[in-house]
Design a protein around this motif. Structure first.
Motif, PDB file in Angstrom:
ATOM      1  N   ILE A  34      22.221  45.974  39.214  1.00  0.00           N
ATOM      2  CA  ILE A  34      23.304  45.641  40.129  1.00  0.00           C
ATOM      3  C   ILE A  34      23.309  46.837  41.261  1.00  0.00           C
ATOM      4  N   THR A  35      23.728  47.930  40.694  1.00  0.00           N
ATOM      5  CA  THR A  35      23.818  49.124  41.298  1.00  0.00           C
ATOM      6  C   THR A  35      22.657  49.115  42.348  1.00  0.00           C
ATOM      7  N   LEU A  36      21.514  49.052  42.027  1.00  0.00           N
ATOM      8  CA  LEU A  36      20.160  49.053  42.859  1.00  0.00           C
ATOM      9  C   LEU A  36      20.257  48.057  43.887  1.00  0.00           C
ATOM     10  N   ASP A 124      34.474  41.769  25.445  1.00  0.00           N
ATOM     11  CA  ASP A 124      33.779  40.629  24.862  1.00  0.00           C
ATOM     12  C   ASP A 124      32.332  41.032  25.233  1.00  0.00           C
ATOM     13  N   PRO A 125      31.479  41.159  23.998  1.00  0.00           N
ATOM     14  CA  PRO A 125      30.004  41.377  24.076  1.00  0.00           C
ATOM     15  C   PRO A 125      29.368  40.396  24.846  1.00  0.00           C
ATOM     16  N   HIS A 126      29.871  39.174  25.042  1.00  0.00           N
ATOM     17  CA  HIS A 126      29.188  37.931  25.565  1.00  0.00           C
ATOM     18  C   HIS A 126      29.421  37.834  27.032  1.00  0.00           C
ATOM     19  N   ALA A 127      30.116  38.766  27.379  1.00  0.00           N
ATOM     20  CA  ALA A 127      30.700  38.824  29.021  1.00  0.00           C
ATOM     21  C   ALA A 127      30.430  40.067  29.771  1.00  0.00           C
ATOM     22  N   PHE A 128      30.065  39.990  30.892  1.00  0.00           N
ATOM     23  CA  PHE A 128      29.833  41.080  31.938  1.00  0.00           C
ATOM     24  C   PHE A 128      30.690  40.851  33.221  1.00  0.00           C
ATOM     25  N   ILE A 129      31.518  41.970  33.499  1.00  0.00           N
ATOM     26  CA  ILE A 129      32.368  42.118  34.451  1.00  0.00           C
ATOM     27  C   ILE A 129      31.900  43.291  35.324  1.00  0.00           C
ATOM     28  N   ARG A 130      31.464  42.824  36.738  1.00  0.00           N
ATOM     29  CA  ARG A 130      31.183  43.723  37.641  1.00  0.00           C
ATOM     30  C   ARG A 130      31.941  43.658  38.791  1.00  0.00           C
ATOM     31  N   PRO A 131      32.629  44.690  39.631  1.00  0.00           N
ATOM     32  CA  PRO A 131      33.443  44.330  40.773  1.00  0.00           C
ATOM     33  C   PRO A 131      32.334  44.725  41.820  1.00  0.00           C
ATOM     34  N   SER A 132      32.325  43.840  42.805  1.00  0.00           N
ATOM     35  CA  SER A 132      31.267  43.938  43.868  1.00  0.00           C
ATOM     36  C   SER A 132      31.785  44.336  45.182  1.00  0.00           C
ATOM     37  N   PRO A 133      31.596  45.519  45.723  1.00  0.00           N
ATOM     38  CA  PRO A 133      32.145  45.995  46.871  1.00  0.00           C
ATOM     39  C   PRO A 133      31.600  45.283  47.993  1.00  0.00           C
ATOM     40  N   SER A 134      32.369  44.865  48.901  1.00  0.00           N
ATOM     41  CA  SER A 134      31.813  44.041  50.296  1.00  0.00           C
ATOM     42  C   SER A 134      31.312  45.111  51.246  1.00  0.00           C
ATOM     43  N   ALA A 135      31.658  46.183  51.142  1.00  0.00           N
ATOM     44  CA  ALA A 135      31.112  47.322  52.035  1.00  0.00           C
ATOM     45  C   ALA A 135      31.501  46.712  53.329  1.00  0.00           C
ATOM     46  N   GLY A 136      32.782  46.162  53.444  1.00  0.00           N
ATOM     47  CA  GLY A 136      33.287  45.789  54.957  1.00  0.00           C
ATOM     48  C   GLY A 136      32.601  44.894  55.741  1.00  0.00           C
ATOM     49  N   THR A 137      31.604  44.125  55.200  1.00  0.00           N
ATOM     50  CA  THR A 137      30.611  43.235  55.796  1.00  0.00           C
ATOM     51  C   THR A 137      30.388  41.973  55.084  1.00  0.00           C
ATOM     52  N   LEU A 138      30.298  40.718  55.863  1.00  0.00           N
ATOM     53  CA  LEU A 138      30.043  39.486  55.061  1.00  0.00           C
ATOM     54  C   LEU A 138      28.779  39.480  54.779  1.00  0.00           C
ATOM     55  N   GLY A 139      27.695  40.252  55.458  1.00  0.00           N
ATOM     56  CA  GLY A 139      26.325  40.393  55.402  1.00  0.00           C
ATOM     57  C   GLY A 139      25.954  41.053  53.921  1.00  0.00           C
ATOM     58  N   GLY A 140      26.900  42.200  53.618  1.00  0.00           N
ATOM     59  CA  GLY A 140      26.917  42.937  52.630  1.00  0.00           C
ATOM     60  C   GLY A 140      27.344  42.020  51.469  1.00  0.00           C
ATOM     61  N   VAL A 141      28.287  41.275  51.359  1.00  0.00           N
ATOM     62  CA  VAL A 141      28.618  40.350  50.267  1.00  0.00           C
ATOM     63  C   VAL A 141      27.416  39.478  50.137  1.00  0.00           C
ATOM     64  N   ALA A 142      26.922  38.959  50.948  1.00  0.00           N
ATOM     65  CA  ALA A 142      25.827  37.954  50.774  1.00  0.00           C
ATOM     66  C   ALA A 142      24.679  38.511  50.033  1.00  0.00           C
ATOM     67  N   ARG A 143      24.266  39.653  50.636  1.00  0.00           N
ATOM     68  CA  ARG A 143      23.066  40.444  50.101  1.00  0.00           C
ATOM     69  C   ARG A 143      23.326  40.809  48.374  1.00  0.00           C
ATOM     70  N   THR A 145      25.916  40.163  46.597  1.00  0.00           N
ATOM     71  CA  THR A 145      26.511  39.301  45.413  1.00  0.00           C
ATOM     72  C   THR A 145      25.517  38.359  45.181  1.00  0.00           C
ATOM     73  N   THR A 146      24.790  37.790  45.997  1.00  0.00           N
ATOM     74  CA  THR A 146      23.756  36.785  45.486  1.00  0.00           C
ATOM     75  C   THR A 146      22.546  37.360  44.757  1.00  0.00           C
ATOM     76  N   GLN A 147      22.122  38.666  45.056  1.00  0.00           N
ATOM     77  CA  GLN A 147      21.010  39.517  44.285  1.00  0.00           C
ATOM     78  C   GLN A 147      21.735  39.911  42.939  1.00  0.00           C
ATOM     79  N   ALA A 148      23.213  40.189  42.878  1.00  0.00           N
ATOM     80  CA  ALA A 148      23.481  40.400  41.661  1.00  0.00           C
ATOM     81  C   ALA A 148      23.538  39.197  40.664  1.00  0.00           C
ATOM     82  N   MET A 149      23.946  37.895  41.297  1.00  0.00           N
ATOM     83  CA  MET A 149      23.831  36.795  40.425  1.00  0.00           C
ATOM     84  C   MET A 149      22.438  36.422  39.715  1.00  0.00           C
ATOM     85  N   LEU A 150      21.582  36.637  40.759  1.00  0.00           N
ATOM     86  CA  LEU A 150      19.956  36.721  40.156  1.00  0.00           C
ATOM     87  C   LEU A 150      19.628  37.817  38.776  1.00  0.00           C
TER      88      LEU A 150
END
Length: 339
Positions: A34-36, A124-143, A145-150
């Motif tokens: 996700i960092t990548l 919880d070992p069956h859960a994973f929580i990750r804050p996802s910075p928006s980097a100030g742009t909606l394009g950053g959110v789309a790229r 967050t969508t890839q983190a979901m995958l």
């Protein structure tokens, strides 16, 4: 010395090893992946594309349930998500939570502490929580967050919850990347419709009046009826009518009912409807990636860098209109490609 370190090329990413770690459900590998995909470094963006391509080629089975969760400030989104998430993991689900946080102005990182606000779920070992910075742009959110979901889905998380930061354009962006959009609201905000944009009501698939407990339970039920009446003005016959229910994320009352409404919306879509929705989202995501890549190329353009300061000064002093300034920047960018 610090300058030398700053210019040093990033360490190469072992994509095959990362893929194996994700497939094995290793939390460290999921975190690194996700960092990548969030990174804006050119080398990391190339590695991220390779990673996601390999993960997509190996994907199979039932698609995960993707739910976007938004709400008015103070509605208790994190408390609700923790209550819902712990119930789902107790039922055998693996839950991934992506919290789209406002980015730090100085560092670009997330400034909200979602793990501290979801203490039980984060342990919880069956859960994973990750804050996802928006980097100030909606394009950053789309790229990002969508890839983190995958990545989460490839690691075996069959429920992915995306928490957004209040009510605004980012909610529309998130609604465009999930299967079901859940909107949380409160009963004790005066006029129930005031401050809630019509657009939010149009994109919501399920609505829940949260904090329906104690002396406020009856007020919550009244608010739910008012919202149901308002929705009749928004949605026509034959369309999915978003159910409006009450719940208490803190005490757990009604949380299971909210989840059943989410699953009901998924059943309403059906296999073909869900496939069509995700295909359309992929098309939108493609253009979001194109716009994001063009933005990165513009920022790294030598031609643009050569004229940026001069144009900035001219615009600030009023010597150059913004329209002509934009034309000059684009001309400088085009000169790189022609060279």
């Amino acid at each position: 010395m610090a300058e030398v370190r700053a210019r040093r090329a990033p360490k190469p990413v072992d994509v095959p090893a990362l893929v194996d770690g994700i497939r094995a459900g290793q939390r460290a590998a999921v975190s690194r992946a996700i960092t990548l995909v969030e990174s804006s470094l050119p080398a990391h963006r190339v590695a991220a594309r390779e990673l996601l391509t390999e993960l997509a080629e190996q994907s199979a089975g039932e698609p995960a349930v993707r739910v976007g969760i938004s709400g008015v400030p103070g509605v208790g989104k994190s408390t609700f998500i923790e209550g819902l998430g712990t119930r789902l993991t107790a039922q055998g689900h693996r839950v991934g939570v992506l919290a789209v946080d406002p980015s730090s102005v100085r560092t670009g990182g997330s400034v909200l502490g979602d793990k501290t606000r979801m203490a039980s779920l984060s342990a919880d070992p069956h859960a994973f929580i990750r804050p996802s910075p928006s980097a100030g742009t909606l394009g950053g959110v789309a790229r990002a967050t969508t890839q983190a979901m995958l990545v989460l889905e490839a690691a075996g998380y069959d429920v992915v919850l995306v928490e957004t930061v209040g009510v605004g354009q980012s909610e529309v962006t998130v609604a465009g990347m999930v299967d079901t959009f859940l909107f949380l609201t409160l009963a004790r905000t005066g006029d129930q419709l005031q401050g809630i944009k019509k657009g939010i009501l149009e994109i919501a698939d399920v609505i829940a009046v949260n904090k329906a407990d104690g002396e406020f339970e009856s007020e919550a039920r009244v608010a739910a009826r008012e919202l149901s009446g308002a929705l009749r003005l928004v949605h026509g016959k034959g369309e999915w009518a978003p159910p409006v229910v009450t719940c208490s994320g803190l005490h757990g009352a009604g949380v299971d009912d909210v989840w059943q409404r989410v699953l009901g919306h998924r059943d309403h879509l059906g296999v073909e409807g869900l496939a069509h929705k995700r295909a359309t989202q992929q098309l939108d995501f493609m253009w979001a990636l194109v716009r994001d890549e063009l933005d990165q190329r513009l920022k790294s353009s030598p031609g643009v860098a050569a004229v940026r300061d001069e144009i900035r000064t001219s615009v600030l002093t009023g010597d150059l209109p913004a329209t002509l300034a934009a034309d000059r920047i684009l001309a400088a960018y085009d000169s790189d490609r022609d060279a």
